[in-house]
Design a protein around this motif. Structure first.
Motif, mmCIF file in Angstrom:
data_model
loop_
_atom_site.group_PDB
_atom_site.id
_atom_site.type_symbol
_atom_site.label_atom_id
_atom_site.label_comp_id
_atom_site.label_asym_id
_atom_site.label_seq_id
_atom_site.Cartn_x
_atom_site.Cartn_y
_atom_site.Cartn_z
ATOM 1 N N GLU A 124 0.824 -1.213 0.000
ATOM 2 C CA GLU A 124 0.000 0.000 0.000
ATOM 3 C C GLU A 124 0.853 1.257 0.000
ATOM 4 O OE1 GLU A 124 -2.427 -0.457 3.420
ATOM 5 O OE2 GLU A 124 -3.624 -2.101 2.571
ATOM 6 N N GLN A 125 1.911 1.278 0.811
ATOM 7 C CA GLN A 125 2.741 2.478 0.886
ATOM 8 C C GLN A 125 3.588 2.663 -0.361
ATOM 9 O OE1 GLN A 125 4.785 2.937 4.637
ATOM 10 N NE2 GLN A 125 2.878 2.920 5.803
ATOM 11 N N ARG A 126 4.033 1.557 -0.965
ATOM 12 C CA ARG A 126 4.738 1.681 -2.237
ATOM 13 C C ARG A 126 3.805 2.213 -3.317
ATOM 14 N NH1 ARG A 126 7.720 -4.239 -2.248
ATOM 15 N NH2 ARG A 126 9.223 -3.822 -0.553
ATOM 16 N N GLY A 127 2.567 1.707 -3.314
ATOM 17 C CA GLY A 127 1.589 2.196 -4.278
ATOM 18 C C GLY A 127 1.281 3.670 -4.088
ATOM 19 N N GLU A 128 1.206 4.093 -2.820
ATOM 20 C CA GLU A 128 0.966 5.508 -2.517
ATOM 21 C C GLU A 128 2.097 6.382 -3.066
ATOM 22 O OE1 GLU A 128 0.474 8.406 1.422
ATOM 23 O OE2 GLU A 128 0.421 6.224 1.638
ATOM 24 N N LEU A 129 3.324 5.899 -2.941
ATOM 25 C CA LEU A 129 4.473 6.643 -3.449
ATOM 26 C C LEU A 129 4.384 6.807 -4.962
ATOM 27 C CD1 LEU A 129 7.166 7.894 -2.413
ATOM 28 C CD2 LEU A 129 8.258 5.716 -2.968
ATOM 29 N N ARG A 131 1.582 6.578 -6.795
ATOM 30 C CA ARG A 131 0.433 7.428 -7.109
ATOM 31 C C ARG A 131 0.789 8.904 -6.964
ATOM 32 N NH1 ARG A 131 -2.424 3.366 -4.365
ATOM 33 N NH2 ARG A 131 -2.361 4.555 -2.427
ATOM 34 N N ASP A 132 1.591 9.232 -5.951
ATOM 35 C CA ASP A 132 2.027 10.622 -5.778
ATOM 36 C C ASP A 132 2.818 11.092 -6.997
ATOM 37 O OD1 ASP A 132 0.821 10.731 -3.320
ATOM 38 O OD2 ASP A 132 2.671 10.420 -2.175
ATOM 39 N N PHE A 133 3.649 10.190 -7.543
ATOM 40 C CA PHE A 133 4.401 10.567 -8.741
ATOM 41 C C PHE A 133 3.458 10.790 -9.921
ATOM 42 C CE2 PHE A 133 6.042 8.921 -12.801
ATOM 43 C CZ PHE A 133 6.923 9.949 -13.100
ATOM 44 N N ILE A 134 2.490 9.898 -10.096
ATOM 45 C CA ILE A 134 1.546 10.042 -11.208
ATOM 46 C C ILE A 134 0.793 11.365 -11.104
ATOM 47 C CG2 ILE A 134 -0.573 9.117 -12.221
ATOM 48 C CD1 ILE A 134 0.438 6.323 -11.515
ATOM 49 N N SER A 138 3.261 15.897 -14.218
ATOM 50 C CA SER A 138 3.395 17.056 -15.106
ATOM 51 C C SER A 138 4.360 18.095 -14.557
ATOM 52 C CB SER A 138 2.019 17.695 -15.339
ATOM 53 O OG SER A 138 1.472 18.148 -14.112
ATOM 54 N N ALA A 139 4.651 18.047 -13.256
ATOM 55 C CA ALA A 139 5.576 19.015 -12.658
ATOM 56 C C ALA A 139 7.033 18.638 -12.898
ATOM 57 C CB ALA A 139 5.311 19.133 -11.155
#
Length: 206
Positions: A124-129, A131-134, A138-139
């Motif tokens: 879950e925490q790897r997925g959260e990391l 998802r934050d990148f996705i 654009s930044a």
């Protein structure tokens, strides 16, 4: 002085990860905030409770409590204070990461449940990391967006073939990690960012 401490931490990080083999340590790490703190400290290399509290957006007192719990099980340890300032306690991970093996938690049903819970939390925490990148993709510059990757491959293997693939992948990543650390210590720091690499290899039946 801070840079010297960082170089020392990186030299230590070339050691092997710690194998967690006892249920008490497994449960100590298998707490959402503690796992976040361990990961944040691994990335920072050395940090205080105040710095980590800002990273995970929690109260310093709560972070300090969970850091002490991690230390009780030898997962983190005291670090030298940069500049010799002893007013705050500095921490570092006690090894180059941690890992668990199913075989060490497969005998008692409660151990199986605890190991599964830690594995799900880690996922879950790897997925959260990621998802934050996705969400922030654009930044990032076009070069970073082009270099980032995610892939899924389906194939058929034997147990030994999968084991060999795992060994070779980890060896390849370690060579690149060591090369990057050496280059940065030699002064090549421009354009570097933290990079997360997540690998999974497991059997399934469609």
């Amino acid at each position: 002085m801070r840079r010297a401490a960082t170089r020392e931490a990186r030299r230590r990080s070339k050691g092997a990860p710690r194998d967690i083999e006892d249920i008490a340590t497994l449960k100590a790490l298998g707490h959402p905030l503690r796992m976040k703190l361990y990961r944040a400290l691994y990335v920072a290399e050395t940090a205080t409770a105040s710095q980590l509290a800002a990273t995970v957006d929690e109260a310093v007192s709560l972070v300090s409590y969970h850091l002490r719990k991690l230390a009780e099980h030898g997962l983190i340890e005291d670090a030298d204070s940069p500049g010799g300032d002893g007013r705050e306690r500095w921490w570092r991970t006690a090894s180059d990461g941690v890992r668990t093996r199913d075989v060490d938690f497969s005998e008692a049903p409660e151990d199986v449940v605890a190991h599964s819970a830690l594995s799900r939390l880690s996922l879950e925490q790897r997925g959260e990391l990621y998802r934050d990148f996705i969400d922030a993709r654009s930044a990032w510059s076009p070069d970073w967006r082009a270099a980032a990757f995610s892939s899924e491959v389906f194939t058929r293997m034997t147990v030994e073939e999968l084991r060999q693939l795992s060994t070779e992948l980890h060896a390849l990543v370690q060579r690149h990690k060591d090369r990057a650390i050496a280059a940065e210590e030699a002064g090549d720091r421009e354009g570097r960012e933290h990079v997360a690499l997540h690998f999974y290899g497991f059997p399934f039946r469609p």
